[in-house]
Motif scaffolding. Structure first.
Motif, short mmCIF file in Angstrom:
data_model
loop_
_atom_site.label_atom_id
_atom_site.label_comp_id
_atom_site.label_asym_id
_atom_site.label_seq_id
_atom_site.Cartn_x
_atom_site.Cartn_y
_atom_site.Cartn_z
N TYR A 67 0.85 -1.19 0.00
CA TYR A 67 0.00 0.00 0.00
C TYR A 67 0.89 1.24 0.00
N ILE A 68 0.69 2.11 -0.99
CA ILE A 68 1.42 3.36 -1.05
C ILE A 68 0.40 4.49 -0.88
N PRO A 69 0.43 5.19 0.25
CA PRO A 69 -0.51 6.30 0.46
C PRO A 69 -0.32 7.39 -0.58
N GLY A 70 -1.40 8.09 -0.89
CA GLY A 70 -1.35 9.12 -1.92
C GLY A 70 -1.80 10.47 -1.44
N HIS A 71 -1.91 11.39 -2.39
CA HIS A 71 -2.30 12.77 -2.10
C HIS A 71 -3.38 13.26 -3.05
N LEU A 72 -3.88 12.40 -3.92
CA LEU A 72 -4.88 12.77 -4.92
C LEU A 72 -6.15 11.95 -4.68
N PRO A 73 -7.30 12.43 -5.13
CA PRO A 73 -8.55 11.66 -4.97
C PRO A 73 -8.66 10.55 -6.01
N LEU A 74 -7.61 9.76 -6.11
CA LEU A 74 -7.54 8.68 -7.09
C LEU A 74 -6.85 7.48 -6.46
N ILE A 75 -7.50 6.32 -6.56
CA ILE A 75 -6.95 5.06 -6.05
C ILE A 75 -6.75 4.12 -7.22
N ILE A 76 -5.55 3.57 -7.34
CA ILE A 76 -5.25 2.57 -8.37
C ILE A 76 -5.05 1.24 -7.66
N SER A 77 -5.86 0.26 -8.00
CA SER A 77 -5.73 -1.07 -7.39
C SER A 77 -5.32 -2.08 -8.45
N ILE A 78 -4.44 -2.99 -8.05
CA ILE A 78 -3.91 -4.00 -8.97
C ILE A 78 -4.07 -5.37 -8.31
N GLU A 113 3.61 2.51 -13.46
CA GLU A 113 4.03 3.54 -14.40
C GLU A 113 3.03 4.69 -14.45
N LEU A 114 1.76 4.35 -14.38
CA LEU A 114 0.73 5.39 -14.35
C LEU A 114 0.89 6.26 -13.11
N ALA A 115 1.11 5.63 -11.95
CA ALA A 115 1.29 6.40 -10.72
C ALA A 115 2.51 7.31 -10.82
N ASP A 116 3.59 6.81 -11.42
CA ASP A 116 4.79 7.62 -11.57
C ASP A 116 4.56 8.80 -12.51
N MET A 125 2.84 14.83 -5.85
CA MET A 125 1.59 14.24 -5.38
C MET A 125 1.25 13.03 -6.24
N ARG A 126 0.80 11.98 -5.63
CA ARG A 126 0.57 10.75 -6.37
C ARG A 126 -0.76 10.12 -5.96
N PRO A 127 -1.29 9.23 -6.79
CA PRO A 127 -2.50 8.50 -6.40
C PRO A 127 -2.18 7.46 -5.34
N TYR A 128 -3.20 6.98 -4.68
CA TYR A 128 -3.05 5.85 -3.77
C TYR A 128 -2.86 4.59 -4.61
N LEU A 129 -2.04 3.68 -4.12
CA LEU A 129 -1.74 2.47 -4.88
C LEU A 129 -1.88 1.27 -3.96
#
Length: 257
Positions: A67-78, A113-116, A125-129
Motif C-alpha cells: 500500500y502506497i498512500p497518496g495525495h490525490l482523490p484517485l486510487i489505483i488497485s492491482i 508507471e501510471l502512478a509515476d 503528489m501521487r494517487p493511492y496504490l
C-alpha cells in the motif's frame, strides 16, 4: 508506431493516462484542491518534485500486499498482477466457469508507471496504490473470501488487501469528499482493444440511448453510478458512456489526441 498501437500494454497505459488527465479534469478532479494545480501537460523535471510528498510503501503480512498512500482523490488497485507463488500455499482447487486462476499480465507495471507519470505531473503528489503480490493461482482478492482465499494461509493476505483498500477509500473521502477507483485488469481477447468496465452487459449497451437514460436500474447497477449521481443534473447517463467529450471512449476520437 503501428506496432506500439497494437500492443495491449501500451494501449492500456495510454487509456488510463488519458482517462486521468482528461476525463477526471473535466469533471472537477482538480476542484478538490485548495490551491490551483497546473494543467500544463508538458513533462516536469524530476528536480521540481516537492520531496515533502514522498511516501514510503507499507507492506502487509509476508509482503504479500503493498500500500502506497497518496495525495490525490484517485486510487489505483492491482489485484491480479502478483508475481509471488510460494510453494507452501497450494493452488486454488475450485474449477468453476467463474473461477479464473491466471494473472492479468503487465497490470502491475502499468499501474506503477501510471502512478509515476501522475507524480511527475503533479510535482510529487501521487494517487493511492494498492497491489496484491500473490499470483492469482494462489488467491483472488477480487472474489468473496471463501472463493478467493481457499487456503487458510491466504486469509490474512486477503484481509490485508481489503484493509488497505478501505484505508485508502476512507482517506480520500475524508480529504476530498469523493474520488475515483481504477481497478486495473487485462484481457486475452484477440482484438487488442481497450475495454472499459462499466458492469453493463452488451444487451444493455445496445439499447437506444433514450431507454438507457430513462431506466434508473441501468445506471444504479453500473460502476460509474456515483459519478452519474453527482452529474445527473448536467449530463445524461448515456453521454457518460457514449458522449463525444463526456465519455472515456469518446475522448479517443478527438483529433488532437
Amino acid at each position: 508506431m503501428k506496432r506500439l498501437i497494437r500492443n495491449p500494454k501500451f494501449l492500456t497505459l495510454i487509456a488510463f493516462i488519458l482517462f486521468t488527465f482528461l476525463y477526471l479534469l473535466k469533471f472537477g478532479f482538480l476542484d478538490n484542491f485548495s490551491n490551483s494545480v497546473s494543467t500544463d501537460y508538458t513533462q516536469i523535471e524530476v528536480g521540481e518534485i516537492n520531496e515533502t510528498y514522498i511516501t514510503e510503501p507499507i507492506f502487509g503480512s509476508m509482503n504479500y500486499n503493498e500500500y502506497i498512500p497518496g495525495h490525490l482523490p484517485l486510487i489505483i488497485s492491482i489485484p491480479h498482477g502478483g508475481r509471488l507463488f510460494p510453494p507452501e500455499i497450494p493452488d486454488r482447487k475450485k474449477n468453476l466457469s467463474s473461477v479464473v486462476k491466471s494473472n492479468d499480465l503487465n497490470t502491475q507495471d502499468i499501474g506503477r508507471e501510471l502512478a509515476d507519470k501522475l507524480m511527475l505531473h503533479f510535482k510529487g503528489m501521487r494517487p493511492y496504490l494498492v497491489i496484491n503480490h500473490l499470483g492469482r493461482s494462489k488467491i483472488d482478492v477480487n472474489r468473496p473470501i471463501k472463493e478467493g482465499a481457499e487456503d487458510p494461509k491466504t486469509l490474512v493476505a486477503w484481509n490485508d488487501y481489503h484493509n488497505f483498500m478501505q484505508t485508502a477509500i476512507k482517506d480520500v473521502e475524508t480529504n476530498f469528499g469523493h474520488g475515483l477507483l481504477i481497478d486495473i485488469h487485462g484481457h486475452a481477447h484477440p482484438e487488442h482493444l481497450i475495454e472499459i468496465g462499466y458492469v453493463l452487459p452488451a444487451e444493455i449497451l445496445s439499447l437506444p440511448t433514450s431507454q438507457i437514460n430513462e431506466n434508473p436500474n441501468i445506471y444504479s447497477g453500473s460502476s460509474i453510478r456515483s459519478l452519474y449521481t453527482r452529474k445527473s443534473n448536467n449530463i445524461p447517463f448515456a453521454d457518460l458512456i457514449y458522449g463525444q467529450t463526456t465519455s472515456f471512449g469518446g475522448r479517443f476520437t478527438i483529433p488532437w489526441l
